[in-house]
Design an enzyme around this catalytic site. Structure first.
Site, mmCIF file in Angstrom:
data_model
loop_
_atom_site.group_PDB
_atom_site.id
_atom_site.type_symbol
_atom_site.label_atom_id
_atom_site.label_comp_id
_atom_site.label_asym_id
_atom_site.label_seq_id
_atom_site.Cartn_x
_atom_site.Cartn_y
_atom_site.Cartn_z
ATOM 1 N N TYR A 1 1.249 11.516 -13.110
ATOM 2 C CA TYR A 1 0.052 12.358 -12.935
ATOM 3 C C TYR A 1 -0.379 12.996 -14.250
ATOM 4 O O TYR A 1 -1.566 13.131 -14.533
ATOM 5 C CB TYR A 1 0.309 13.442 -11.884
ATOM 6 C CG TYR A 1 0.296 12.911 -10.471
ATOM 7 C CD1 TYR A 1 -0.833 12.257 -9.977
ATOM 8 C CD2 TYR A 1 1.390 13.054 -9.639
ATOM 9 C CE1 TYR A 1 -0.855 11.763 -8.681
ATOM 10 C CE2 TYR A 1 1.370 12.573 -8.340
ATOM 11 C CZ TYR A 1 0.250 11.924 -7.862
ATOM 12 O OH TYR A 1 0.224 11.440 -6.591
ATOM 13 N N GLU B 1 29.472 6.399 2.906
ATOM 14 C CA GLU B 1 28.051 6.055 3.042
ATOM 15 C C GLU B 1 27.262 7.052 3.886
ATOM 16 O O GLU B 1 26.223 7.521 3.475
ATOM 17 C CB GLU B 1 27.908 4.644 3.653
ATOM 18 C CG GLU B 1 26.452 4.258 3.921
ATOM 19 C CD GLU B 1 26.261 2.841 4.442
ATOM 20 O OE1 GLU B 1 27.242 2.065 4.454
ATOM 21 O OE2 GLU B 1 25.126 2.501 4.821
ATOM 22 N N ASP C 1 29.503 1.039 5.980
ATOM 23 C CA ASP C 1 29.326 0.157 7.124
ATOM 24 C C ASP C 1 29.713 -1.272 6.733
ATOM 25 O O ASP C 1 29.849 -1.579 5.547
ATOM 26 C CB ASP C 1 27.849 0.139 7.556
ATOM 27 C CG ASP C 1 27.384 1.467 8.150
ATOM 28 O OD1 ASP C 1 28.243 2.277 8.563
ATOM 29 O OD2 ASP C 1 26.159 1.679 8.201
#
Lengths: 371, 371
Positions: A106, A204, A256
């Site tokens: 920006y 995780e 996982d």
């Protein structure tokens, strides 16, 4: 607590970072002066151009390069943007301030040359990565903050953080709430004071992190629990690496059992293809995998979901990834493709809420020689 | 710091929660005994069945109800699952333990009745919400933890958190690093000890949160900065409400200027349709909006992105939402549809990195009478 800030490593990095940036601009200037068309040369950032560096034990970019040259309007504009960005970053370091990648994007609207403004956020992000690569200085040392901060620590570690408001000495069990210690954007402002840690366990999901803390796993096993929060932020990977290197601690990663989680392990252990120039700064090649293995799905009869097409594609892509070409990963990935199933770490709860801390982790960590 | 835990409000809630749960099971038992077909009646959870409650100032469910009855196999199975879940939750409270919604889902695989196991996570999530509604007890009081924890606080607040390891007294500027104080999953374990806060500023993005802290906005304006991290977690909304109610502090919400961010404001101020039964526990109806207004896009000539079709649909849906039917929101949303643009809060950086703290927030908060 004392409010005076010693001349720390951080400050040295800042001076070095500023110098490297100015060198980049000087290099463009010199090329102009010699009558050359200015250009910048960068390693090609693809899977086929990463090689294993025996010395550091991490994957880094190979020899292939691409060139940004001012011999086209597009290339010249890229170098113009780079020069403006270097000026902004050098000024930011002078003033001991920082900003985010999004703010840089920006802010470029306010620059006096309209051609120097970025067209989109991808362009400014990529330029900052390019500057990291050619200068050999990390984004953190440019004082570019990430949009989202790192995750949390909980365990027997006492540290000192240099903040804008002075030093803070914090014990990551005794001085924090249940939420733990929030890792700052730049963990190189942290000094490790004292610890009683036997190993680092990077986890995780938030649900599993909370399970381990509730069950007292960090106190029972002298373990520092690092919450990865899915794909870990740079700050999380950096502090994990520092814990390993400086305190000589084993690091294990608990995720996982699906291809996306193997990538999470990979980003901790091997670094990412997109930022292989940072592997030596962020990767912990000695990290070991204690996440759900396809073998565990079979052995423990875990509740599963079927592999989706995207899972199968991701697994096949991992088989071709040089970082996963080990006996362990080839065997596990092929088994997973064979059984066609995946399981989450919280699926261990199907055998009771304490199964993970009473049985699964002690067994696995024992086999691995960590316990 | 002392490690003894006084008989706190939390403990009372636990006993009450347990009792309410047992009452639910007793009610099903009584229906059986009377020879009735057991059933459970619940408010209908749709946009058309929320009404404004003048007394509490929040939106709650209206009079329409749906019924879960054992007069079908499907309905009977739902009540069976409810009974098993009640037993699990009562035992969890007995043992002073907690678990996540995902753990509950997996744990149901170990129950002795196969019919009581959940088919998918949506089913167990919905059942826990149903139990919240019929028992009038919140999930936190059942000790169901969210998957991800709340966000962070930074500002002149000293608090005491009851943790499993004893009490922790923490000042949210002096005892924390740059990352701030991590809000625990259940912020009702927190007691406010002392503060010097003039107002609470809840901020959507991490980049803007870090900008405010770097610029010292919390110290210059005696402001407590709450990081919302996008759509705020329950813990974040709960502590915001408690700060307002117990410390009598104004709350302002600072977000991007797009329909998704208006929903973030809405979830802080009005509560959500899906959990209108929790509005009195989570919503802060007095919260005011200091986020980017479509008017600001025009007034400050901010860098924008065009509205996507999904943005337009979301804005139109908000125009029909009773919670947004005020002069302010109707005017702003219609202006936004008219100009066809949206802007992020970090777009204020186009006028310099200090514009937000030197100009935008002081001006807006001055107009609103907060400063």
């Amino acid at each position: 607590m004392s409010a005076d800030t010693p001349e720390s490593d951080t400050k040295l990095n800042e001076a070095e970072a500023r110098e490297q940036l100015i060198d980049l601009a000087a290099d463009i200037y010199d090329q102009f002066e010699r009558g050359d068309i200015p250009q910048m040369s960068l390693p090609t950032r693809t899977k086929s151009n990463i090689v294993f560096d025996d010395e550091s034990g991490v994957w880094v970019y190979g020899d292939r390069t691409s060139t940004r040259s001012a011999n086209s309007v597009r290339g010249a504009r890229k170098l113009l943007k780079a020069a403006y960005t270097v000026e902004f970053l050098a000024q930011q370091l002078d003033e001991d301030r920082s900003s985010t990648l999004r703010e840089l994007y920006y802010l470029s609207e306010s620059w006096d040359s309209e051609d120097a403004g970025f067209n989109d956020q991808d362009e400014s992000n990529q330029l900052v990565e390019d500057l990291e690569i050619v200068s050999g200085v990390t984004r953190e040392d440019f004082h570019m903050r990430p949009e989202e901060s790192g995750a949390t620590l909980m365990g027997p570690l006492e540290l000192r953080e240099q903040t804008r408001r002075g030093e803070r000495d914090i014990h990551c069990q005794e001085d924090v709430g249940e939420g733990g210690y929030q890792i700052p954007n730049n963990p190189d402002t942290i000094e490790f004071l004292d610890h009683d840690i036997d190993f680092v366990l990077a986890v995780e999901t938030g649900g599993m992190r909370d399970r381990l803390i509730e069950n007292g796993f960090d106190t029972d096993y002298n373990c520092l629990v690092v919450h990865l929060k899915g794909q870990p932020a740079r700050a999380t990977r950096r502090i994990t690496k520092r814990l390993h290197d400086e305190l000589d601690l084993p690091v294990v990663v608990f995720t996982d059992g699906d291809p996306w989680s193997y990538r999470i392990f990979g980003s901790v252990a091997y670094g990412s293809i997109k930022s292989a120039h940072l592997s030596e700064y962020l990767a912990t090649p000695e990290a070991e995998y204690v996440g759900i293995r396809p073998q565990d799905i079979v052995d423990y009869d875990l509740p599963t979901d079927p592999l989706a097409d995207s899972d199968v594609n991701a697994l096949e892509s991992e088989l071709e990834d040089p970082r996963f070409q080990t006996d362990f990963w080839e065997e596990q990935i092929e088994l997973q493709l064979d059984i066609g199933k995946k399981a989450e770490q919280q699926a261990l709860a199907a055998q009771g809420l304490d199964f993970v801390t009473d049985t699964y982790l002690p067994d696995r960590l024992g086999e691995m020689g960590i316990l």
